[in-house]
Design a protein around this motif. Structure first.
Motif, PDB file in Angstrom:
ATOM      1  N   GLY A   1       0.795  -1.218   0.000  1.00  0.00           N
ATOM      2  CA  GLY A   1       0.000   0.000   0.000  1.00  0.00           C
ATOM      3  C   GLY A   1       0.826   1.266   0.000  1.00  0.00           C
ATOM      4  N   ASN A   2       2.120   1.176   0.322  1.00  0.00           N
ATOM      5  CA  ASN A   2       2.972   2.371   0.325  1.00  0.00           C
ATOM      6  C   ASN A   2       3.282   2.809  -1.106  1.00  0.00           C
ATOM      7  OD1 ASN A   2       3.115   2.648   3.067  1.00  0.00           O
ATOM      8  ND2 ASN A   2       5.015   1.481   3.282  1.00  0.00           N
ATOM      9  N   PRO A   3       3.273   4.116  -1.363  1.00  0.00           N
ATOM     10  CA  PRO A   3       3.563   4.573  -2.731  1.00  0.00           C
ATOM     11  C   PRO A   3       5.006   4.342  -3.165  1.00  0.00           C
ATOM     12  CG  PRO A   3       3.265   6.421  -1.247  1.00  0.00           C
ATOM     13  CD  PRO A   3       2.857   5.208  -0.483  1.00  0.00           C
ATOM     14  N   LEU A   4       5.943   4.210  -2.221  1.00  0.00           N
ATOM     15  CA  LEU A   4       7.344   3.976  -2.596  1.00  0.00           C
ATOM     16  C   LEU A   4       7.885   2.752  -1.875  1.00  0.00           C
ATOM     17  CD1 LEU A   4      10.052   4.730  -3.927  1.00  0.00           C
ATOM     18  CD2 LEU A   4      10.521   6.170  -1.929  1.00  0.00           C
ATOM     19  N   THR A   5       8.529   1.882  -2.650  1.00  0.00           N
ATOM     20  CA  THR A   5       9.362   0.825  -2.093  1.00  0.00           C
ATOM     21  C   THR A   5      10.763   1.038  -2.642  1.00  0.00           C
ATOM     22  OG1 THR A   5       7.552  -0.766  -1.899  1.00  0.00           O
ATOM     23  CG2 THR A   5       9.783  -1.656  -1.981  1.00  0.00           C
TER      24      THR A   5
ATOM     25  N   LEU B   1       0.619  14.751 -14.270  1.00  0.00           N
ATOM     26  CA  LEU B   1       0.838  13.309 -14.184  1.00  0.00           C
ATOM     27  C   LEU B   1       0.137  12.719 -12.964  1.00  0.00           C
ATOM     28  CD1 LEU B   1       2.175  10.721 -15.146  1.00  0.00           C
ATOM     29  CD2 LEU B   1       4.279  11.435 -14.004  1.00  0.00           C
ATOM     30  N   THR B   2       0.230  13.395 -11.827  1.00  0.00           N
ATOM     31  CA  THR B   2      -0.426  12.902 -10.617  1.00  0.00           C
ATOM     32  C   THR B   2      -1.929  12.766 -10.821  1.00  0.00           C
ATOM     33  OG1 THR B   2       1.255  13.888  -9.193  1.00  0.00           O
ATOM     34  CG2 THR B   2      -0.855  13.371  -8.177  1.00  0.00           C
ATOM     35  N   ASN B   3      -2.531  13.783 -11.442  1.00  0.00           N
ATOM     36  CA  ASN B   3      -3.976  13.735 -11.684  1.00  0.00           C
ATOM     37  C   ASN B   3      -4.348  12.570 -12.594  1.00  0.00           C
ATOM     38  OD1 ASN B   3      -4.423  15.973 -10.094  1.00  0.00           O
ATOM     39  ND2 ASN B   3      -4.306  17.412 -11.797  1.00  0.00           N
ATOM     40  N   GLU B   4      -3.536  12.349 -13.629  1.00  0.00           N
ATOM     41  CA  GLU B   4      -3.850  11.249 -14.550  1.00  0.00           C
ATOM     42  C   GLU B   4      -3.659   9.886 -13.868  1.00  0.00           C
ATOM     43  OE1 GLU B   4      -3.504  12.337 -19.052  1.00  0.00           O
ATOM     44  OE2 GLU B   4      -1.504  12.458 -18.172  1.00  0.00           O
ATOM     45  N   LEU B   5      -2.577   9.744 -13.119  1.00  0.00           N
ATOM     46  CA  LEU B   5      -2.341   8.474 -12.423  1.00  0.00           C
ATOM     47  C   LEU B   5      -3.411   8.218 -11.371  1.00  0.00           C
ATOM     48  CD1 LEU B   5       1.549   8.573 -11.917  1.00  0.00           C
ATOM     49  CD2 LEU B   5       0.262   7.328 -13.659  1.00  0.00           C
ATOM     50  N   ASP B   6      -3.904   9.296 -10.771  1.00  0.00           N
ATOM     51  CA  ASP B   6      -4.925   9.148  -9.742  1.00  0.00           C
ATOM     52  C   ASP B   6      -6.250   8.643 -10.320  1.00  0.00           C
ATOM     53  OD1 ASP B   6      -5.424   9.559  -6.877  1.00  0.00           O
ATOM     54  OD2 ASP B   6      -6.936  10.987  -7.550  1.00  0.00           O
TER      55      ASP B   6
ATOM     56  N   LEU C   1       5.606  11.386  -5.093  1.00  0.00           N
ATOM     57  CA  LEU C   1       5.566  10.611  -3.858  1.00  0.00           C
ATOM     58  C   LEU C   1       4.999  11.400  -2.683  1.00  0.00           C
ATOM     59  CD1 LEU C   1       8.995   8.791  -4.183  1.00  0.00           C
ATOM     60  CD2 LEU C   1       6.717   7.801  -4.470  1.00  0.00           C
ATOM     61  N   LEU C   2       5.217  12.698  -2.664  1.00  0.00           N
ATOM     62  CA  LEU C   2       4.712  13.498  -1.545  1.00  0.00           C
ATOM     63  C   LEU C   2       3.211  13.753  -1.667  1.00  0.00           C
ATOM     64  CD1 LEU C   2       7.681  15.997  -1.140  1.00  0.00           C
ATOM     65  CD2 LEU C   2       7.061  14.109   0.386  1.00  0.00           C
ATOM     66  N   HIS C   3       2.692  13.651  -2.888  1.00  0.00           N
ATOM     67  CA  HIS C   3       1.244  13.764  -3.113  1.00  0.00           C
ATOM     68  C   HIS C   3       0.837  12.580  -3.987  1.00  0.00           C
ATOM     69  CE1 HIS C   3       1.716  17.802  -1.529  1.00  0.00           C
ATOM     70  NE2 HIS C   3       2.706  17.980  -2.390  1.00  0.00           N
ATOM     71  N   PRO C   4       0.923  11.376  -3.463  1.00  0.00           N
ATOM     72  CA  PRO C   4       0.851  10.178  -4.309  1.00  0.00           C
ATOM     73  C   PRO C   4      -0.542   9.883  -4.862  1.00  0.00           C
ATOM     74  CG  PRO C   4       0.934   9.573  -1.992  1.00  0.00           C
ATOM     75  CD  PRO C   4       1.142  11.052  -2.047  1.00  0.00           C
ATOM     76  N   PRO C   5      -0.605   9.460  -6.122  1.00  0.00           N
ATOM     77  CA  PRO C   5      -1.868   8.941  -6.667  1.00  0.00           C
ATOM     78  C   PRO C   5      -2.313   7.721  -5.861  1.00  0.00           C
ATOM     79  CG  PRO C   5      -0.255   9.329  -8.408  1.00  0.00           C
ATOM     80  CD  PRO C   5       0.471   9.458  -7.109  1.00  0.00           C
ATOM     81  N   ARG C   6      -3.617   7.515  -5.801  1.00  0.00           N
ATOM     82  CA  ARG C   6      -4.151   6.498  -4.893  1.00  0.00           C
ATOM     83  C   ARG C   6      -3.646   5.086  -5.173  1.00  0.00           C
ATOM     84  NH1 ARG C   6     -10.258   8.305  -5.748  1.00  0.00           N
ATOM     85  NH2 ARG C   6      -9.275   8.851  -7.730  1.00  0.00           N
ATOM     86  N   GLY C   7      -3.572   4.685  -6.431  1.00  0.00           N
ATOM     87  CA  GLY C   7      -3.246   3.289  -6.712  1.00  0.00           C
ATOM     88  C   GLY C   7      -1.794   3.022  -7.035  1.00  0.00           C
ATOM     89  N   MET C   8      -0.934   4.061  -7.011  1.00  0.00           N
ATOM     90  CA  MET C   8       0.440   3.899  -7.476  1.00  0.00           C
ATOM     91  C   MET C   8       1.341   3.252  -6.429  1.00  0.00           C
ATOM     92  SD  MET C   8       3.204   6.810  -8.649  1.00  0.00           S
ATOM     93  CE  MET C   8       3.586   7.264  -6.943  1.00  0.00           C
ATOM     94  N   VAL C   9       2.080   2.231  -6.864  1.00  0.00           N
ATOM     95  CA  VAL C   9       3.171   1.672  -6.078  1.00  0.00           C
ATOM     96  C   VAL C   9       4.435   1.802  -6.928  1.00  0.00           C
ATOM     97  CG1 VAL C   9       4.127  -0.365  -4.959  1.00  0.00           C
ATOM     98  CG2 VAL C   9       1.660   0.048  -4.878  1.00  0.00           C
ATOM     99  N   LEU C  10       5.303   2.706  -6.549  1.00  0.00           N
ATOM    100  CA  LEU C  10       6.548   2.934  -7.271  1.00  0.00           C
ATOM    101  C   LEU C  10       7.663   2.193  -6.547  1.00  0.00           C
ATOM    102  CD1 LEU C  10       7.783   4.496  -9.666  1.00  0.00           C
ATOM    103  CD2 LEU C  10       8.240   6.374  -8.080  1.00  0.00           C
ATOM    104  N   VAL C  11       8.365   1.326  -7.281  1.00  0.00           N
ATOM    105  CA  VAL C  11       9.447   0.540  -6.702  1.00  0.00           C
ATOM    106  C   VAL C  11      10.748   0.974  -7.371  1.00  0.00           C
ATOM    107  CG1 VAL C  11      10.336  -1.764  -6.236  1.00  0.00           C
ATOM    108  CG2 VAL C  11       7.866  -1.380  -6.332  1.00  0.00           C
ATOM    109  N   ILE C  12      11.694   1.450  -6.580  1.00  0.00           N
ATOM    110  CA  ILE C  12      12.970   1.939  -7.107  1.00  0.00           C
ATOM    111  C   ILE C  12      14.084   1.017  -6.630  1.00  0.00           C
ATOM    112  CG2 ILE C  12      14.657   3.807  -6.972  1.00  0.00           C
ATOM    113  CD1 ILE C  12      12.376   5.782  -6.892  1.00  0.00           C
ATOM    114  N   ALA C  13      14.822   0.452  -7.575  1.00  0.00           N
ATOM    115  CA  ALA C  13      15.998  -0.357  -7.258  1.00  0.00           C
ATOM    116  C   ALA C  13      17.237   0.429  -7.658  1.00  0.00           C
ATOM    117  CB  ALA C  13      15.941  -1.692  -7.998  1.00  0.00           C
ATOM    118  N   THR C  14      18.182   0.573  -6.735  1.00  0.00           N
ATOM    119  CA  THR C  14      19.321   1.454  -6.968  1.00  0.00           C
ATOM    120  C   THR C  14      20.518   0.985  -6.152  1.00  0.00           C
ATOM    121  OG1 THR C  14      20.082   3.747  -6.711  1.00  0.00           O
ATOM    122  CG2 THR C  14      18.439   2.981  -5.147  1.00  0.00           C
ATOM    123  N   ARG C  15      21.708   1.339  -6.613  1.00  0.00           N
ATOM    124  CA  ARG C  15      22.924   1.001  -5.872  1.00  0.00           C
ATOM    125  C   ARG C  15      23.187   1.974  -4.730  1.00  0.00           C
ATOM    126  NH1 ARG C  15      27.411  -0.434 -10.540  1.00  0.00           N
ATOM    127  NH2 ARG C  15      26.174  -1.981 -11.690  1.00  0.00           N
ATOM    128  N   SER C  16      22.628   3.176  -4.829  1.00  0.00           N
ATOM    129  CA  SER C  16      22.862   4.186  -3.792  1.00  0.00           C
ATOM    130  C   SER C  16      21.559   4.927  -3.528  1.00  0.00           C
ATOM    131  CB  SER C  16      23.949   5.175  -4.240  1.00  0.00           C
ATOM    132  OG  SER C  16      23.591   5.764  -5.475  1.00  0.00           O
TER     133      SER C  16
END
Length: 898
Positions: free
Chosen positions: A39-43, A121-126, A155-170
């Motif tokens: 349920g969190n918008p960012l992983t 973009l936020t409005n459209e994703l929402d 992320l600070l004003h996240p669309p309701r259904g969005m789950v953004l997953v970021i994989a990074t080295r740093s």
């Protein structure tokens, strides 16, 4: 790499989710963590290379029950336009059409501010129903602050259904503290990703079977501390039981040493031909058999590139399969970095350049133009790269992908651009779409000189000449020189290849424009109809829309309002069918013009609003005109506060976009509102600073110069009347010479008022008669109403002469409040003339209406009524409503029966 669904050239393999590797160990504890926090918008998965981030996420996506997409990044994606193109395409793959408005923003030449993109973009994703997941892999390649800002906003004003997953080295420079404080983030780090002892043993058993002793496994587990890639590399070196002890002994030292040692051990066990294959293909971001054959030069069927790739994948030699058909692969990043270092050791720069040239040739043949250009540049062959860009420039122009065209051009320095006619014409295109016309003219002149001195073949030179004539035809249109426009447009049609859809269709439209300016409206219309009947042109909705825009502009310029209404309705329907947002907005603009002229103010408000409220998608010229139309509509409805607010907001938008030429139009319309409100000093102040260079756009609804004329007429001095007459003569000369009847009508009305000011009633009535002749067949009312009491007097006089009595009666009936006809002499007796709205209020005062009744009648606020009454008292020199009615009656402004 293009697909039928995409409108821009993107590397499709970046959207492929990696396949699960051999010996995969299901990591239930981490999968549970991902599921529980879905349920969190960012992983955020942050760990060094080789900790299994991509594999974990790929395995997770296989078992989630919601829509999901994958995006792998590389260093070439570190630009906001490029990143957005991939981000939006990934969303569009799982929810087609969901981000159409943001895609349109990106397609334009210059991106709006990041906060505007994020808001859109936020409005459209929402609006997307249900949960959706987007994995962004290798986010560490992103350094641009604007990209981080965009992700932060999402992320600070996240669309309701969005789950953004970021994989990074740093850790990315996002607002992690705020996200943690709001409970919006799930974090998985290297200590979470490390294999447990049990997972390590399970992986080694799967990879090595019973050939390794438990004690050795314990030693490996202690050494690698759960580093999964190290475990896999070690397993590849231990297939011979005799080597296990030796390898374990060497597993000491820092991370980089162990990594290099293991990769070296793995590759040293491979045949020489395989090592050669690996090194040479390490220059590629993605691999398939045919591409590898081209780069390495393999031509023996028993050892072709596809076989190599499948063998490497089968042996788990750090290739990642990118599709289920085993057609596309990429190297694990650790392996690729090692191989590229090895390539530098064993091959000369010239030999490596040759590999890039082969890659570029294959990609050109297969339509991967951007990648082909990149490899040509890496090979140091800038001439070849420039030639590729020039040859394929219309691939992007036809799709109106101006930001990508600009990005391709920016791969070259200014000296290279200025020395190449082909690169120069691309620079001219970009100046054209960004409204930098002086710069465009300078570039066209330079390219023309270069073409005169070139020895290139005609088939290369002639199309560029066609583009030059096309752009000159467009620029010449602003001078209203019809024959010159026609000459350039017709040469362009001869020289431009018909497969260049955008340019060829533009030439059709501009040629029609030339016929209009030359006075042959029928031929102008036939030219557009010919284009609309050409299936080759109209096979793409955007091209048909361009011609429909031309036809609507033709009807407007010739003041054919009935046909403009019908055609704009069809235009809007076509644009809505194909979801062409800019065309939707422009069609609404034309419909707003129609409704305003015919005095259907609620409908005009609806259509103008639709254009104004479409942020950053419409060419600013049309939005500026629509903003003026909406403000004047609100003014006519008595909604003064809304009118002022519309212009103020649009003024801020133009300042934000650094467009000061259109800002002058908004300031002129603000002066128009000031005049209507009796704020004469404010309008006078504007008039002193305004430069009235008499330019009338073909599709212009609001003409700023006419506001200047109104100010001068209000001043009513010999000097101001003389200046008004001179400017009106210039404007009329332009409108007649260019056959712009839409401009001619309001100019005639202004001239009629001027003639009355100059006490030439006969001349005033002649001008009015000519204006009625234009207005009556089109049902036009509003331009007469906007000019207030002075116009009513002239209309009554015209009717008394028996001219157009029915239509004049219709206009007079439409005047708000049915206020009386006030002569110039009566107005002159006042301290300051009454405005049209003040006359309405005065009439209602005479009818003994309360202030609240007046507010309700005129649809304005009680406070606004009080402002009007105070202005009336001041101008009449009285202190209350009774005295005001008496004074107005004595002056003949009101009749006793009122």
């Amino acid at each position: 790499m293009q697909t039928e669904e995409t409108t821009i050239s993107l590397t499709q393999t970046k959207f492929y989710r990696p396949r699960i590797p051999t010996g995969f160990v299901a990591r239930t504890r981490l999968l549970d963590q991902l599921n529980c926090n879905q349920g969190n918008p960012l992983t955020l998965l942050a760990a060094p290379a080789g900790y299994g981030k991509s594999t974990l996420l790929a395995s997770w996506l296989e078992q989630v029950d919601c829509s999901n997409a994958w995006l792998s990044l590389d260093k070439d994606d570190d630009q906001l336009e490029v990143f957005l193109s991939y981000f939006l395409a990934a969303i569009d793959r799982i929810h087609p059409g969901a981000v159409r408005e943001t895609l349109a923003l990106v397609a334009r030449g210059k991106l709006p501010p990041t906060n505007i993109i994020a808001s859109t973009l936020t409005n459209e994703l929402d609006n997307i129903s249900g949960t959706f997941i987007l994995v962004i892999d290798d986010y560490h390649f992103i350094n641009q602050v604007s990209i981080h800002d965009l992700i932060n906003e999402l992320l600070l004003h996240p669309p309701r259904g969005m789950v953004l997953v970021i994989a990074t080295r740093s850790d990315p420079p996002l607002s992690m503290a705020r996200l943690r404080g709001k409970g919006l983030v799930t974090e998985i780090r290297s200590y979470d990703l490390r294999f447990t002892t049990q997972e390590t043993i399970e992986l080694l058993y799967r990879l090595l079977g019973e050939s390794i002793r438990e004690a050795d496994m314990q030693a490996i587990d202690r050494q690698f501390e759960g580093w999964v890639t190290g475990l896999r590399l070690a397993a590849l070196t231990m297939h011979d039981p005799e080597r296990v002890a030796t390898v374990i002994e060497r597993l000491h030292g820092d991370y980089q040493y162990v990594q290099d040692y293991l990769v070296s051990e793995v590759t040293d066990q491979l045949p020489k031909e395989t090592r050669t294959f690996l090194m040479k293909t390490s220059i590629l971001n993605q691999l398939n058999g045919s591409l590898c054959d081209a780069v390495v030069g393999l031509d023996e069927p028993e050892c072709d590139g596809q076989s190599y790739l499948e063998w490497l994948h089968e042996k788990n030699l750090f290739t990642v399969a990118l599709d289920d058909r085993m057609g596309w692969f990429r190297y694990h990043q650790l392996m690729r970095e090692f191989l590229q270092n090895e390539l530098q050791k064993f091959y000369s720069p010239k030999e490596i350049a040759g590999l890039h040239i082969r890659a570029s040739a294959w990609m050109t043949h297969n339509g991967w133009i951007e990648e082909a250009i990149q490899h040509a540049l890496k090979a140091g062959d800038r001439e070849m790269a420039a030639e590729l860009l020039v040859q394929h420039r219309h691939d992007l122009i036809d799709q109106e992908q101006w930001h990508r065209l600009e990005r391709w051009l920016n791969l070259f320095d200014q000296a290279e651009i200025e020395s190449s006619p082909g690169l120069g014409i691309i620079e001219a295109w970009l100046h054209n779409v960004n409204g930098r016309w002086q710069e465009e003219l300078a570039v066209l002149a330079r390219v023309e000189i270069q073409l005169e001195n070139t020895e290139s073949s005609p088939e290369l030179v002639q199309p560029i000449r066609g583009e030059i004539h096309l752009m000159r035809a467009n620029l010449t249109g602003w001078t209203y020189n019809g024959p010159e426009v026609l000459k350039n447009a017709e040469i362009a049609l001869e020289l431009l290849p018909s497969q260049w859809r955008y340019a060829y269709t533009s030439a059709y439209m501009i040629d029609s424009f030339g016929h209009l300016l030359s006075g042959d409206i029928n031929l102008a219309r036939k030219q557009l109809q010919r284009g609309l009947a050409d299936r080759q042109i109209t096979s793409q909705p955007q091209n048909k829309t361009m011609l429909m825009f031309g036809m609507a502009g033709l009807f407007w310029a010739s003041l054919n309002i009935p046909e403009l209404r019908l055609f704009s309705t069809q235009y809007l329907s076509h644009a809505e069918e194909f979801k062409l947002q800019e065309a939707i907005s422009v069609a609404n603009y034309f419909l707003g013009c129609v409704q305003y002229l015919q005095n259907d103010l609620p409908a005009a408000q609806e259509h103008f609003s639709a254009t104004v409220e479409t942020r950053y998608l419409v060419t600013l010229n049309w939005q500026t005109q629509a903003a003026c139309g909406l403000a004047l509509t609100y003014c006519a409805l008595g909604k003064i506060e809304q009118a002022v607010d519309v212009l103020a907001k649009f003024q801020a938008k133009l300042i934000e976009r650094d467009n000061f030429s259109l800002l002058d139009v908004i300031k002129a319309c603000q002066a128009e509102l000031a005049l209507s409100e009796g704020k004469v000093a404010e309008a006078y102040h504007w008039a002193v600073t305004y430069n009235p260079e008499p330019i009338i756009g073909v599709q212009m609804f609001y003409i700023p110069q006419l506001t200047l004329v109104k100010v001068w007429l209000r001043q009513d001095t010999p000097t101001s009347r003389m200046k008004a007459a001179s400017l009106l003569d210039q404007l009329m000369e332009i409108s007649k010479g260019a056959h712009l009847k839409s401009a001619k009508l309001p100019i005639l009305l202004a001239q009629a008022l001027l003639e009355e000011k100059m006490k030439d009633e006969a001349a005033a009535l002649n001008k009015l008669k000519e204006a009625i002749h234009l207005a009556e067949p089109n049902g036009i009312l509003r331009p007469f109403l906007d000019l207030g009491p002075q116009m009513t007097r002239l209309l009554v006089l015209l009717s008394q002469q028996g001219i157009a009595q029915d239509y004049v009666a219709k206009i007079l009936k439409a005047f708000p409040g049915q206020h009386p006809v006030v002569s110039t002499t009566q107005q002159d007796a006042l301290i300051e003339p009454l405005t049209a709205r003040e006359l309405q209020v005065l009439t209602l005062l005479a009818q003994r209406k309360r202030n609240q009744d007046i507010a309700d009648n005129l649809v304005i606020t009680l406070g606004t009524v009080k402002q009007y009454t105070h202005a009336i008292y001041r101008k009449l020199g009285v202190k209350d409503r009774h005295a005001a009615v008496a004074k107005a009656t004595s002056l003949g402004i009101l009749t006793p029966e009122m």
